[in-house]
Design an enzyme around this catalytic site. Structure first.
Site, mmCIF file in Angstrom:
data_model
loop_
_atom_site.group_PDB
_atom_site.id
_atom_site.type_symbol
_atom_site.label_atom_id
_atom_site.label_comp_id
_atom_site.label_asym_id
_atom_site.label_seq_id
_atom_site.Cartn_x
_atom_site.Cartn_y
_atom_site.Cartn_z
ATOM 1 N N HIS A 181 52.070 69.629 128.872
ATOM 2 C CA HIS A 181 52.008 69.137 127.497
ATOM 3 C C HIS A 181 50.951 68.040 127.375
ATOM 4 C CE1 HIS A 181 53.657 66.557 124.086
ATOM 5 N NE2 HIS A 181 53.335 67.698 123.519
ATOM 6 N N HIS A 239 50.357 68.780 115.555
ATOM 7 C CA HIS A 239 51.047 70.040 115.835
ATOM 8 C C HIS A 239 51.004 71.005 114.658
ATOM 9 C CE1 HIS A 239 53.042 67.232 118.736
ATOM 10 N NE2 HIS A 239 52.933 68.269 119.531
ATOM 11 N N ARG A 256 73.634 52.926 111.349
ATOM 12 C CA ARG A 256 74.680 51.906 111.502
ATOM 13 C C ARG A 256 75.808 52.235 110.538
ATOM 14 N NH1 ARG A 256 78.580 49.449 112.998
ATOM 15 N NH2 ARG A 256 78.735 47.176 113.207
ATOM 16 N N CYS A 280 69.315 45.903 111.322
ATOM 17 C CA CYS A 280 70.692 45.502 111.603
ATOM 18 C C CYS A 280 70.699 44.061 112.115
ATOM 19 C CB CYS A 280 71.293 46.441 112.645
ATOM 20 S SG CYS A 280 72.975 46.010 113.136
ATOM 21 N N TYR A 308 79.348 39.280 110.094
ATOM 22 C CA TYR A 308 77.960 39.036 109.695
ATOM 23 C C TYR A 308 77.739 37.589 109.267
ATOM 24 C CZ TYR A 308 77.324 44.027 110.144
ATOM 25 O OH TYR A 308 77.259 45.300 110.646
#
Length: 550
Positions: free
Chosen positions: A120, A144, A216, A262, A399
């Site tokens: 490849h 490709h 998430r 996140c 959080y």
């Protein structure tokens, strides 16, 4: 005369196909010795190599394409399709290593590329798609998308991909109807599903493909019927219910490009300094997409909100994902952000030009640019103007970041402010941790991303190859000017730089970013450590070995 001899000896279409095979094999073999050299100037080299394969196969392909129809092989396509076996995604997933054979799927077909992987042109990146679909990778690497490459792929076709998942569904399992995902993800938890893409591909394109965007989830992914779906907008005593079509008809669509990260991104590094509690995210819990939807400000004004009402301080979002007690995921943002004309908060129904995938919030997601990912609530079905923050567990009891000396016993979640805007961060995406790299003329290429919350731009990324003693400014790649309706710089900056190294030495690569407010990343984790491992944005450090020059 030569053409007549060829025509008599074998069908000309086979000659063309043989030439395609030979040219591609010769060219890929010529580069196979370098396929493992995934650093230095490898990214650009891979593109050049892949382009050479295209050029090598192009002449044979065009020769075949322009032949008279009577010279071409005309297989019975329908009969051929019916004779091929049908494989499920699980069947393909069982063939993801060289020992088991490398299978991939593309669109509706299955291919055994075991004999192709070593040749490849792009090196071992092809193995990232092993055992799963390669559609997302081919969309990222547009080289490709040529007829000759597709024709080469057809040589390895072994069957058809089944139209439905053949795994038995456990109706008692709340996660039984989860969407399919690429096997290439690094999974941090399966139920609920939380995963990040490979570091090797994270910065290969400015816009993160939907299939490679980190996931998430806090609860099972809901399956929503669009016919019955309604968005409830509550302002005071008034409740307005809107279908998705209503939203689209009433309000002008806008597109906002933003990075979502996140709060736990790079948590694993902080945990190395001192153990924290939470999913072990690497540096890939981050991605950038173009979101299309309607402005939250317009929706609230249409519902009768008075932006100057002192009793309205927060806008709450509730999602359609819930647990066995019917408690849903929720979050809230300050009214100042929600109503700011240049705040660019939207309720999005498209992600990178298509309907938002189920994992990312179909049919409607709150997009809050510059804010922590936790406030970009998915599957939104309720928006409420309120005097207080959301009562959701993830707003009130999670959080939030604390002092390095705070423990779980002393943490006061009631008084601690919720994480909203994100700090400046950067990370190295290539080379990989502990990789062996090859220098070119005394240098290696280092690349990565940088981002800051609040709409702040990235001014500079400094990169060091000696642990932070000396620095070089990186080349910066930003979004196209006026690419969408964004009022501020909400999206990341990609960067690359050649740094000096010596053969045979072990080096520590380091990066740090500076944003437009001249905020800079802290040098170490000690000052920012917190019990949940949030906002891990210290200098990013990557140890690598420079190969000895033979």
């Amino acid at each position: 005369m030569a053409l007549q001899l060829i025509k008599k000896s074998m069908p000309y279409s086979k000659v063309a196909l043989h030439m395609t095979r030979v040219s591609s094999v010769r060219l890929t073999s010529a580069y196979s010795n370098n396929s493992g050299r995934s650093h230095g100037h490898s990214n650009s080299s891979s593109w050049k190599k892949a382009s050479l394969v295209g050029v090598g196969g192009l002449s044979a392909y065009l020769l075949y394409k322009n032949l008279p129809d009577e010279w071409k092989i005309k297989p019975n396509v329908n009969a051929y399709a019916k004779s091929l076996p049908v494989y499920s995604a699980d069947d393909v997933a069982k063939h993801s290593t060289k020992s088991s054979g490398i299978w991939v799927s593309y669109k509706d077909s299955v291919y055994d590329i075991s004999k192709f992987v070593d040749g490849h042109p792009g090196g071992e990146k092809i193995l990232l798609g092993a055992g799963g679909p390669i559609d997302a990778f081919w969309n990222m690497y547009a080289v490709h998308q040529t007829p000759e490459v597709l024709e080469i792929l057809q040589q390895y076709k072994i069957g058809l991909l089944s139209k439905k998942d053949q795994k038995p569904v456990d109706l008692n399992d709340p996660f039984a109807n989860e969407p399919s995902r690429l096997p290439v993800f690094k999974i941090n938890s399966k139920k609920p599903f939380n995963a990040e893409p490979p570091l090797e591909v994270l910065t290969d394109s400015y816009i993160t493909p939907n299939e490679l965007f980190y996931v998430r989830n806090h609860l099972p992914v809901p399956k929503i019927d669009l016919k019955s779906y309604r968005l409830e907008v509550k302002v005071g005593k008034r409740t307005v219910k809107l279908s998705l079509d209503d939203l689209k008809k009433r309000h002008k669509p806008v597109t906002i490009t933003t990075t979502i990260q996140c709060a736990g991104n790079r948590r694993a590094e902080m945990s190395e300094y001192k153990t924290v509690k939470g999913l072990s995210w690497g540096p890939c819990a981050i991605g950038t997409a173009r979101w299309t939807g309607v402005r939250l400000r317009d929706i609230l004004l249409d519902a009768g909100i008075d932006a100057k009402d002192p009793n309205i301080k927060h806008i709450q979002f509730n999602g359609k994902d819930d647990d066995i007690t019917k408690a849903c995921y929720g979050g809230s943002i300050p009214i100042s952000k929600a109503m700011a004309p240049d705040g660019d908060v939207i309720l999005a129904y498209k992600m990178n030009g298509v309907d938002i995938p189920r994992d990312h919030g179909y049919p409607l997601r709150a997009i809050v640019p510059g804010y922590v990912g936790a406030r970009n609530v998915k599957w939104v079905h309720q928006v409420t103007a309120s005097h207080e923050e959301s009562h959701s567990h993830w707003q009130r009891n999670d959080y939030k970041a604390f002092s390095p000396s705070t423990t779980f016993e002393t943490a006061d979640y009631k008084t601690a402010p919720s994480i909203q805007e994100m700090p400046v961060i950067s990370a190295i995406s290539s080379p990989a941790v502990n990789a062996t790299v090859y220098e070119e003329q005394g240098h290696i290429e280092v690349k990565g991303y940088a981002w800051s919350g609040g709409g702040r731009d990235i001014l500079r990324v400094d990169v060091s190859s000696d642990g932070g003693k000396t620095w070089q400014a990186a080349n910066l790649t930003k979004d196209e000017p006026n690419a969408d309706d964004s009022a501020h710089c909400w999206a990341w900056t990609l960067w690359n730089v050649d740094v000096p190294v010596k053969p045979g030495q072990k080096v520590e690569l380091v990066c740090k970013a500076v944003d437009s407010a001249f905020n800079c990343q802290p040098e170490g984790m000690g000052a920012i450590w917190n019990l949940r491992g949030f906002l891990s944005n210290a200098w990013h450090r990557i140890p690598v070995t420079v190969a000895q020059d033979d």
